[in-house]
Design a protein around this motif. Sequence first.
Motif, PDB file in Angstrom:
ATOM      1  N   GLU B 137       0.835  -1.211   0.000  1.00  0.00           N
ATOM      2  CA  GLU B 137       0.000   0.000   0.000  1.00  0.00           C
ATOM      3  C   GLU B 137       0.858   1.245   0.000  1.00  0.00           C
ATOM      4  N   ASN B 138       2.085   1.083   0.496  1.00  0.00           N
ATOM      5  CA  ASN B 138       3.022   2.196   0.524  1.00  0.00           C
ATOM      6  C   ASN B 138       3.696   2.263  -0.842  1.00  0.00           C
ATOM      7  N   GLU B 139       3.803   3.466  -1.394  1.00  0.00           N
ATOM      8  CA  GLU B 139       4.317   3.579  -2.767  1.00  0.00           C
ATOM      9  C   GLU B 139       5.829   3.745  -2.841  1.00  0.00           C
ATOM     10  N   ASN B 140       6.476   3.738  -1.678  1.00  0.00           N
ATOM     11  CA  ASN B 140       7.931   3.946  -1.647  1.00  0.00           C
ATOM     12  C   ASN B 140       8.655   2.621  -1.422  1.00  0.00           C
ATOM     13  N   MET B 141       9.544   2.293  -2.306  1.00  0.00           N
ATOM     14  CA  MET B 141      10.226   1.005  -2.180  1.00  0.00           C
ATOM     15  C   MET B 141      11.478   0.970  -3.056  1.00  0.00           C
ATOM     16  N   THR B 142      12.482   0.264  -2.578  1.00  0.00           N
ATOM     17  CA  THR B 142      13.637  -0.032  -3.421  1.00  0.00           C
ATOM     18  C   THR B 142      13.562  -1.510  -3.769  1.00  0.00           C
ATOM     19  N   VAL B 143      13.658  -1.803  -5.049  1.00  0.00           N
ATOM     20  CA  VAL B 143      13.644  -3.208  -5.460  1.00  0.00           C
ATOM     21  C   VAL B 143      15.013  -3.538  -6.049  1.00  0.00           C
ATOM     22  N   TYR B 144      15.599  -4.617  -5.577  1.00  0.00           N
ATOM     23  CA  TYR B 144      16.873  -5.102  -6.118  1.00  0.00           C
ATOM     24  C   TYR B 144      16.591  -6.365  -6.920  1.00  0.00           C
ATOM     25  N   ILE B 145      17.148  -6.416  -8.107  1.00  0.00           N
ATOM     26  CA  ILE B 145      17.013  -7.622  -8.939  1.00  0.00           C
ATOM     27  C   ILE B 145      18.402  -8.229  -9.119  1.00  0.00           C
ATOM     28  N   ILE B 146      18.496  -9.503  -8.836  1.00  0.00           N
ATOM     29  CA  ILE B 146      19.786 -10.197  -8.878  1.00  0.00           C
ATOM     30  C   ILE B 146      19.706 -11.353  -9.870  1.00  0.00           C
ATOM     31  N   ASP B 147      20.545 -11.305 -10.874  1.00  0.00           N
ATOM     32  CA  ASP B 147      20.590 -12.391 -11.841  1.00  0.00           C
ATOM     33  C   ASP B 147      21.727 -13.348 -11.500  1.00  0.00           C
ATOM     34  N   GLY B 148      21.572 -14.580 -11.907  1.00  0.00           N
ATOM     35  CA  GLY B 148      22.626 -15.551 -11.641  1.00  0.00           C
ATOM     36  C   GLY B 148      22.331 -16.836 -12.365  1.00  0.00           C
ATOM     37  N   ASP B 149      23.329 -17.675 -12.475  1.00  0.00           N
ATOM     38  CA  ASP B 149      23.155 -18.936 -13.196  1.00  0.00           C
ATOM     39  C   ASP B 149      22.505 -19.998 -12.333  1.00  0.00           C
ATOM     40  N   THR B 150      22.708 -19.903 -11.034  1.00  0.00           N
ATOM     41  CA  THR B 150      22.109 -20.883 -10.127  1.00  0.00           C
ATOM     42  C   THR B 150      21.495 -20.122  -8.949  1.00  0.00           C
ATOM     43  N   ILE B 151      20.650 -20.817  -8.215  1.00  0.00           N
ATOM     44  CA  ILE B 151      20.056 -20.180  -7.032  1.00  0.00           C
ATOM     45  C   ILE B 151      21.169 -19.839  -6.038  1.00  0.00           C
ATOM     46  N   TYR B 152      22.158 -20.750  -5.906  1.00  0.00           N
ATOM     47  CA  TYR B 152      23.265 -20.474  -4.996  1.00  0.00           C
ATOM     48  C   TYR B 152      23.976 -19.167  -5.363  1.00  0.00           C
ATOM     49  N   ASP B 153      24.216 -18.960  -6.663  1.00  0.00           N
ATOM     50  CA  ASP B 153      24.877 -17.726  -7.106  1.00  0.00           C
ATOM     51  C   ASP B 153      24.067 -16.499  -6.687  1.00  0.00           C
ATOM     52  N   ILE B 154      22.763 -16.602  -6.905  1.00  0.00           N
ATOM     53  CA  ILE B 154      21.891 -15.457  -6.608  1.00  0.00           C
ATOM     54  C   ILE B 154      21.892 -15.157  -5.111  1.00  0.00           C
ATOM     55  N   VAL B 155      21.788 -16.213  -4.311  1.00  0.00           N
ATOM     56  CA  VAL B 155      21.784 -16.028  -2.860  1.00  0.00           C
ATOM     57  C   VAL B 155      23.114 -15.430  -2.407  1.00  0.00           C
ATOM     58  N   LYS B 156      24.192 -15.943  -2.934  1.00  0.00           N
ATOM     59  CA  LYS B 156      25.527 -15.476  -2.538  1.00  0.00           C
ATOM     60  C   LYS B 156      25.700 -13.991  -2.882  1.00  0.00           C
ATOM     61  N   GLU B 157      25.222 -13.643  -4.053  1.00  0.00           N
ATOM     62  CA  GLU B 157      25.352 -12.250  -4.479  1.00  0.00           C
ATOM     63  C   GLU B 157      24.467 -11.349  -3.592  1.00  0.00           C
ATOM     64  N   PHE B 158      23.277 -11.809  -3.326  1.00  0.00           N
ATOM     65  CA  PHE B 158      22.395 -11.026  -2.438  1.00  0.00           C
ATOM     66  C   PHE B 158      23.046 -10.859  -1.074  1.00  0.00           C
ATOM     67  N   ARG B 159      23.557 -11.954  -0.560  1.00  0.00           N
ATOM     68  CA  ARG B 159      24.187 -11.900   0.758  1.00  0.00           C
ATOM     69  C   ARG B 159      25.390 -10.960   0.750  1.00  0.00           C
ATOM     70  N   SER B 160      26.066 -10.880  -0.391  1.00  0.00           N
ATOM     71  CA  SER B 160      27.250 -10.010  -0.432  1.00  0.00           C
ATOM     72  C   SER B 160      26.858  -8.530  -0.335  1.00  0.00           C
ATOM     73  N   ILE B 161      25.642  -8.184  -0.732  1.00  0.00           N
ATOM     74  CA  ILE B 161      25.257  -6.760  -0.637  1.00  0.00           C
ATOM     75  C   ILE B 161      24.596  -6.420   0.702  1.00  0.00           C
ATOM     76  N   ILE B 162      24.180  -7.454   1.445  1.00  0.00           N
ATOM     77  CA  ILE B 162      23.544  -7.155   2.746  1.00  0.00           C
ATOM     78  C   ILE B 162      24.531  -7.334   3.913  1.00  0.00           C
ATOM     79  N   GLY B 163      25.724  -7.775   3.607  1.00  0.00           N
ATOM     80  CA  GLY B 163      26.748  -7.824   4.656  1.00  0.00           C
ATOM     81  C   GLY B 163      26.831  -9.150   5.381  1.00  0.00           C
TER      82      GLY B 163
END
Lengths: 672, 672
Positions: B137-163
């Motif tokens: 309902e709130n119109e303010n949001m940041t959306v991050y899209i992460i591409d990768g060859d495997t789910i593991y790659d995507i998770v790892k990359e996501f984790r790398s940006i969240i610390g």
Amino acid sequence: MNFSRTAVIFVIKKYLFGKPFYTEAVVKNIESASESLPYFETVHSTGLKFTIKIQKDDAVYGLGEAMRGINKKGYIYNSFCADDPNHTEATRSLYGAHNFIVVKTADKLFGAFFDTPAVVTFDVCYSKFDELIITSENENMTVYIIDGDTIYDIVKEFRSIIGRSYIPPMWAFGYTQSRWSYIDKDDVRRVAKGYRDFDIPLDAIYMDIDYMERYKDFTVNDKTFGKLPEFIEEMKEDGIRLVPIIDAGVKIEDGYDIYEEGVKNNYFCTDKDGKPFEACVWPGMTHFPDFLNPEVRTWFGSKYKILTDMGIEGFWNDMNEPAIFFSQNSVDATHEKIKRMASEKFTIDEFNELKYYIGSRQNCDEDYSAFYHNTPSGRFCHKDMHNLYGYNMTRSAGEALEAIVPDKRILLFSRASYIGMHRYGGIWTGDNHSWWSHILNEIKVLPSLNMCGFLYVGADIGGFGCDTTRDLLLRWLSLGIFTPLMRNHAAAGTREQECYLFERPEDFKNIIDLRYRLIPYIYSEYMKAAINNEMMFKPLAFEFPEDKVACCTEDQLLLGDELMIAPVYTQNALGRYVYLPEEMTAVRMRAGELFFTEMEKGHHFVEIAENEVVFFIRKGKAIPLCKRAKCVEELDLSTIELIGPGEEYLLYTDDGFSKDYENPANFRMLKK
Amino acid sequence: MNFSRTAVIFVIKKYLFGKPFYTEAVVKNIESASESLPYFETVHSTGLKFTIKIQKDDAVYGLGEAMRGINKKGYIYNSFCADDPNHTEATRSLYGAHNFIVVKTADKLFGAFFDTPAVVTFDVCYSKFDELIITSENENMTVYIIDGDTIYDIVKEFRSIIGRSYIPPMWAFGYTQSRWSYIDKDDVRRVAKGYRDFDIPLDAIYMDIDYMERYKDFTVNDKTFGKLPEFIEEMKEDGIRLVPIIDAGVKIEDGYDIYEEGVKNNYFCTDKDGKPFEACVWPGMTHFPDFLNPEVRTWFGSKYKILTDMGIEGFWNDMNEPAIFFSQNSVDATHEKIKRMASEKFTIDEFNELKYYIGSRQNCDEDYSAFYHNTPSGRFCHKDMHNLYGYNMTRSAGEALEAIVPDKRILLFSRASYIGMHRYGGIWTGDNHSWWSHILNEIKVLPSLNMCGFLYVGADIGGFGCDTTRDLLLRWLSLGIFTPLMRNHAAAGTREQECYLFERPEDFKNIIDLRYRLIPYIYSEYMKAAINNEMMFKPLAFEFPEDKVACCTEDQLLLGDELMIAPVYTQNALGRYVYLPEEMTAVRMRAGELFFTEMEKGHHFVEIAENEVVFFIRKGKAIPLCKRAKCVEELDLSTIELIGPGEEYLLYTDDGFSKDYENPANFRMLKK
């Protein structure tokens, strides 16, 4: 020629403790034994306590409507008819009180029925990991002990002393649709049209509480359901029957004849001063008919004629634990509290006191202890008679309908029950939820209910509370097509769950079509189970007691002597594991077609898509299958073919209405 | 030599909608993309709506702490940190808000993080069977899209940006015991003695709310826990640490320094008029520290020093959704109601009005909308910041503890969370129940939490609410020995569930002993997952994406690169079905001994008695096992041996306290 099977005769013994109330659960006259109760260590003082040692590989079966396992080991249950919609693993009481168990140990096998209207607790290896402890605070009880060589023998013998199970009309084996509530005739017509437009079979639509005039029993809201007889006829022409709800509480309203008759004749339960007890349920303040009084049963039962005269052929008794939202006593006590609180400082403590008090009023112990029954054996506090209330409401209806329409079976089922009620009606398993775990729980409760005499049973398909999902409904229907009562029902405020509302209604149609193709079989097996005092749904443990995997398999059931079912009860499943205790023929329904596969004894992973049904025909057995129809009356039994590896099947058929059940002409051996 | 693995680099794109609040979930600076959001159809008007087509064999993973499947298809979830102890299949919100998903379709594979403090709804093929619909309902949001060859790659990359994920001290991998509450020192001593007498390992005992003086944060009840530093020392000498709870609400009480400091410095959340907001929680009326204000975080965090100075080395932050029993506003409104009702006729309608009103006060929307935060970016209504509250309470503690004890890791975990909090502490999965289904749910939630960065996780073993049973606890422990946080915890009023209280405590000892033998492995895998931004628990679907059975198997998990676990989660089970996506070595613990069996790829029924544990070592892998000890510090790593078919294992070891995690000396290749 008589195809009914000979009853097995074993010794049943009866043991009296205190001065037991005669519940009329057992209808056969049995002399009470002079020796002391076998098997159990008994303590009889201010209450009763029976204990027996249970070892690791032993099992305790029974208890009818209950949560958790078919084998009851590992939890504690209270037999207390409870209006509690939270059917979780922690729930100790559901709507029925079914005090029959079978105990199987290394050296003992026996059944036991703890016959009392009061609360009984079954602590099945819960407090102590090797003890079954049965307790009652009430010291009056009749205990029946049944010996036998097999669990089937024990169940059959028990069933023979509690009387033949209720038999519904054949149309009640059709698929039926309900919702709390279809608010008027057009709403009902919309549902009927939805099913007919997509050619999904349907035999009945239920009328929940809103069809009544301000929730008054045996009235009809003229604005929404005016000219009901014509509407009943209109629906029946389309093959659809209307099934109204009847609630236990009678609205207090001047001018309402049933209320006035009840007051005049002292037909209602009374408080300690002899005045009719007042409790709030759907209609607002009501009185509870005193169903433990035979005169009241006759009076209340006679009212069903108001609706049968309009063309109604089925009823559903509800709120008969009885459910109490709150009593006038609670309202008065709350009023006293707030008068005090309004004049004092209103702090956290007062808020909490009020919150706790008001929150604990529903179905509270104080209320169940505050009203009384006038029975043929005297006046009793409701608390001590509680578990007989719903039973006797349905008995009231069942006995009356026997008199009102002697030549025709009427559909009748109830929410609350006690053993004995199985002679008068079926039950549905109450206000479940749209949870996957409640599919599994239905699998487990079916044989347990059969043990206690309840054959006409089923759960609210798709789930009553919470929001259903398309896949949940499909999977639940895939179990529901095998249960005698097959009803889709949902609560007010939840997602609509009529099958035609979902994507690809043909997936629903194919599954429900299969139900109709199976009705000759399901009806035959039902009738055989009722006539022969047998179980229709059987745990693998009962059939294969020497097979330790079968003994622990509680998510599959045998249906009759021919089938095994293994429904999918998990979300996003590719299929499921199925254990075959012997070789069987898998039958797969896919897009309306049937496919057969021979399968070896042992463990299998069986892929089952959500729009498919897979069931298993046992070695050497065959079952009848007919062509589908839009309703039961249109089924053409001349289209029956036998499927499966066997050569013959004993079919039961009749006109679906009359009561000449045991007529040998109803049984016919079909051969390939 | 550096044994940490190279990070895989893929493109992460950031998309801004409206004026998003910076949640600090993502700590890496990413430029926002200029093109429009890929994959989804986006509607951005008064709120936000993102939709994407999902077909039958597609999957949606993620969402961290949530009910139902690993594959989220088939239900609807609300990201809203909720203090709701009823974790049923219908529950849409738990304590955490974890808005990260991975979408896998026939032709797409990507991750998406919907970063906003406000409520987000994930309708995963629930309303429409082929659509994922994400709305806010709130119109303010940041959306991050992460591409990768495997789910593991995507998770790892996501984790790398969240610390990097939080790393606890090594002793926090021991078995720990809790109860609401051990009321005094003798109560705690009794528990310690119970475990030590039966030689069952134990590393910590938790102090629930009753250790405090009238539930005031950072106080100690002198009567029951006087001379706490000495008691902490006494317990520590026995290898047992004490872990106190800290609740979010600060009691309103004159003379209580924390309350007075907070008021003086405007550190509490305020109502619309700028006065501190008042809500009732355990201490009675409280104020909520405004954790979204960095100055408040520093102030509140500094208070943990009061307890670390006494010798405390671990904390558990609770009630930080924040939970609200009711607000002063609700008390006032109730008072107005009862003043009116006391003077009028008090009927059913008034009773119902009062019942509904009082019953709806807990954690109500009105209250969450009635208080405000002063953040560096301005003043915001709590409703729009809700999901950041527990996160920032734990951040407050985590950042402060970093300053207070810079050289030592402190145990810290929280009930409420948001992605970002994973850097400061772990979570336990809240107030679950003694239900078998909650064992299964823990299996499903572990990998989902790992995806979102939460590695130090575990459920209340044995169940918090309701009464446990011996067999449930044994089976739950058999899963719990593999989870980083291994805590047995139970609510007030429920059955006591300390292991030594049940029959045959040696059965419990053998299972918990195995945990201690596995700690070198579990600790190593934890550290590798944290250092390399990897998952410790992995669904079979992620590892074997081409195997359709593996993709639907949600009751087994891979642990690290070496193990597969398949816990039993049903009552009275003989064992369970296990799917082996490749050949493995089954390891069975029976009576403390280990037995090994080579098993073929495919379906198996594995018998597992309730006092046994079975796990599986993967093809070509080996794991370290040491001798058991009564607590983590007494583990002797010189006793490590490698078991399994493989020849070597990369062991992580350190002193268990210091923070030099990536020191190459911590990694050691063990060879047979």
